[in-house]
Structure formats: structure tokens, C-alpha cells
Design an enzyme around this catalytic site. Structure first.
Site, PDB file in Angstrom:
ATOM      1  N   CYS A   1      -0.320   4.124   2.076  1.00 46.70           N
ATOM      2  CA  CYS A   1      -0.101   3.991   3.526  1.00 46.70           C
ATOM      3  C   CYS A   1       1.355   4.248   3.886  1.00 46.70           C
ATOM      4  O   CYS A   1       1.650   4.873   4.896  1.00 46.70           O
ATOM      5  CB  CYS A   1      -0.422   2.588   4.021  1.00 46.70           C
ATOM      6  SG  CYS A   1      -1.858   1.843   3.312  1.00 46.70           S
ATOM      7  N   ASP A   2       2.269   3.712   3.099  1.00 46.05           N
ATOM      8  CA  ASP A   2       3.659   3.638   3.532  1.00 46.05           C
ATOM      9  C   ASP A   2       4.652   4.446   2.696  1.00 46.05           C
ATOM     10  O   ASP A   2       5.829   4.518   3.047  1.00 46.05           O
ATOM     11  CB  ASP A   2       4.099   2.156   3.550  1.00 46.05           C
ATOM     12  CG  ASP A   2       3.237   1.329   4.488  1.00 46.05           C
ATOM     13  OD1 ASP A   2       2.863   1.867   5.546  1.00 46.05           O
ATOM     14  OD2 ASP A   2       2.916   0.186   4.159  1.00 46.05           O
TER      15      ASP A   2
ATOM     16  N   CYS B   1       0.838  -1.203   0.000  1.00 44.39           N
ATOM     17  CA  CYS B   1       0.000   0.000   0.000  1.00 44.39           C
ATOM     18  C   CYS B   1       0.873   1.253   0.000  1.00 44.39           C
ATOM     19  O   CYS B   1       1.353   1.681   1.052  1.00 44.39           O
ATOM     20  CB  CYS B   1      -0.911  -0.024   1.228  1.00 44.39           C
ATOM     21  SG  CYS B   1      -1.917   1.456   1.387  1.00 44.39           S
TER      22      CYS B   1
END
Ligand code: NAP
Length: 313
Positions: A139-140, A136
């Protein structure tokens, strides 16, 4: 074991499950919802959401899911933080058992178990998951400011993730196993024009290499899919974007699915091959896979379940 007789059991707690719950509760069906392994679903591993209608400002995925949950509870959904481990759709009422020992006896069931990111399934991938390897970028990606990262895959997700990562990374290398991308033309054009992105064609990841203490990813070993030659690149992060699998193992052999294990529903309907069992969201949709389309299908499933219960009881 506690037995719970109910009108409608909703399995899954993403946008499809919560929307189904909101509609079923407002139809006075007193729905029970079993959340599953990852309460809130895929949006809980996302950060910014700017395409869910109704919000002028950017919102956060986990926050949106908390709000959906609150809304479902406020209108009368009975929530279970539990996992359905078996279902029996042979006769109506349907029987579903959970990990904590509950048995639901339901007039209708709505399956909204969603989908999960696919992994390469390498031992070294498991070792560095969360320590440099992610599925993701939203997300990261932030953690890889001014560093070199790879993205594995050649579909829309891989190209979108690669483009997104250029906001942070100094260089993004897309690794694809073939010599042409599956992604839409418009995305490919953006990818080819971006000078932070390099593409390595006809290659697959053979191994991720890193350090144990502290656990961190340092290199990737690639293998050319045509001539078998291997090469190493120094990287700090790797994003796997090779598609998703629907969470349907529980229903195998019990309900009709397609060759990729997505649940098949009737045209313009969420009705599955079993009357009284409905499916909504990514578990039956490999085309749109959006929170808003999942929510729409959750609404349809609840309306159809309500009609089914009214006609059959
Ligand atoms: P996808 O279209 O199925 O693409 C998966 C990619 O990963 C393919 O290029 C595939 O290679 C590669 N791949 C699969 N298994 C692999 C493995 N074991 N090792 C290496 N490479 C592997 O998946 P997706 O990109 O997640 O998209 C899924 C669906 O969502 C699509 O319908 C897509 O259009 C949609 N989507 C739309 C948008 C948008 O509209 N903005 C954004 C994201 C996703 P091959 O090409 O060789 O098969």
C-alpha cells in the site's frame, strides 16, 4: 432495538464473507451480512492483486472487494454497514447484537471476521502510524522512493515486504529480534542476494523518533536483544511485518479456539465446536491466508450452513 429473524448471519465482509453471502443467497437463504469495522477487509488496504484467478490483467484490491460486494448484493444478500458487538451461541436460534441496536436471530452463523496486522504497541509507533509507519508495503511502499526504510520481522511477510520495498527505497534494513529468520529458504536466498537490503540481527525497536510539525518519522532507536546496547539509524519509513492476529475477541469463551486464538474447525469442514456456527477465512486459517483460499472456505461455509438448516428445520 430492531429484531431480525433470519436463516444465516454472515459476520465479516472480506473474500470469505462475500463468497459465503453469494452462495447462501443463491441457495435462497436470504443471508444478512454485517460488514464490520473495515468493510472489504484486508484487500482494501492492498493495491495490485495478481494472484486472484480469473483476471488476465493486474487488478486492484479495493476494486475486487467492491465487485464481490456488488455480486453478493445482486444475488440477494442483505447488507448491514454495522458492527456485531455480542453473540450468544448457547441455544439455536443464535442471537447477535450490533452497535446500531439490531438483534439478529439466526438459524446459522458464518464467522468471517478475518485477521489484523500485529503492531509493536509502542507509544511512538502510534504517533507515526500513517506518517512513516505502515503495516502494508504494497500500500505505502511507493511513498518512499529513494529513501531509507526499515522492515521489522523475520517471517515470510517481512522478507517479502523487504524485497518488494527495494523497488522504491534506496536501502531497506530488515530488523529481526533473533539471529535466524523464520521465512522460507527460497525467500531468504533472495533476501541475502539483494544488495539493497541490509539485515540487523538480534535487535528490536525501542522507539520511533521524528518531528511533530509536519509529523514525520526521522529515526529509529534499536536495542540489541543480547547485550542491551542501543543505536540510532536515520530512516524515513518503517514497515511492521510481525504477523497477524485473528479477529476473534468477540467469540472468546463461546467457541473453541487454539492457543493463538484462531477458531478451530473440524477436518475438511468449516464447522466450529458449536453446531450451526461456521468459520471461514483468516479467522480460522493461519497457514494459507490468501484471498482465494478465504473465498473457497466462504463457499464451503455457505454450503454447510445450507445443509445444517435443511436438516434442522
Ligand atoms: P510469522 O511467520 O508469524 O512471522 C512473524 C515474525 O515477526 C517472526 O519472525 C517473529 O519473530 C517476528 N515477531 C513477532 N512478534 C514480534 C515482536 N513483537 N517484535 C519483533 N518481532 C516480532 O508471520 P508472517 O510473516 O506474517 O506470516 C504468517 C503466515 O503467513 C505464515 O504461515 C507464512 O508462511 C504465511 N505467509 C506466506 C507467504 C508466502 O507463502 N508467500 C507470504 C506471507 C505470509 P520470531 O521469528 O523471533 O518469532
Amino acid at each position: 432495538m430492531s429484531k431480525i429473524e433470519n436463516n444465516v448471519l454472515i459476520i465479516g465482509s472480506g473474500p470469505a464473507g462475500y463468497t459465503a453471502a453469494i452462495y447462501a443467497a443463491r441457495a435462497n437463504l436470504k443471508p444478512h451480512l454485517v460488514s464490520g469495522l473495515e468493510p472489504g477487509g484486508q484487500l482494501t488496504i492492498t493495491t495490485d492483486v495478481e494472484n486472484y484467478p480469473g483476471f488476465g490483467d493486474v487488478i486492484q484490491g479495493p476494486w475486487l472487494m467492491e465487485e464481490m460486494k456488488k455480486q453478493a448484493l445482486n444475488v440477494g444478500t442483505i447488507f448491514h454497514n454495522d458492527i456485531v458487538t455480542s453473540v450468544n451461541f448457547d441455544n439455536n436460534p443464535f442471537i447477535s447484537n450490533t452497535e446500531s441496536g439490531k438483534e439478529f436471530i439466526s438459524k446459522a452463523v458464518i464467522i468471517a471476521t478475518g485477521a489484523q496486522a500485529r503492531w509493536l504497541n509502542l507509544e511512538s509507533e502510534n504517533k507515526f502510524k500513517g506518517f512513516g509507519i505502515s503495516a502494508c508495503a504494497t500500500c505505502d511502499g511507493f511513498f518512499f522512493k529513494d529513501q531509507i526504510v526499515i522492515v521489522v520481522g523475520g517471517g515470510n511477510s517481512a522478507v517479502e515486504e523487504a524485497l518488494f520495498l527495494t523497488k522504491f527505497a534506496s536501502k531497506v534494513i530488515l530488523i529481526h529480534r533473533r539471529d535466524s529468520l523464520r521465512a522460507e529458504k527460497i525467500l531468504q536466498d533472495r533476501l541475502f542476494k539483494n544488495n539493497k537490503i541490509e539485515i540487523i540481527w538480534e535487535s528490536k525497536v525501542k522507539e520511533f523518533i521524528g518531528e511533530d510539525n509536519p509529523q514525520s518519522l526521522k529515526e529509529v532507536l534499536l536495542e540489541n536483544t543480547k547485550n542491551g546496547k542501543t543505536s540510532k539509524i536515520k530512516i524515513s519509513g518503517a514497515f511492521i511485518a510481525i504477523g497477524h492476529d485473528p479477529a476473534t475477541s468477540l467469540f472468546k469463551g463461546k467457541i473453541d479456539m487454539d492457543s493463538e486464538n484462531y477458531i478451530i474447525t473440524k477436518n475438511d469442514s468449516t464447522e466450529t465446536s458449536i453446531k450451526g456456527v461456521f468459520a471461514a477465512g483468516d479467522v480460522k486459517d493461519k497457514i494459507y491466508r490468501q484471498a482465494v483460499t478465504a473465498a473457497g472456505m466462504g463457499c464451503m461455509a455457505a454450503l454447510e450452513a445450507e445443509k445444517f438448516i435443511a436438516e434442522n428445520n
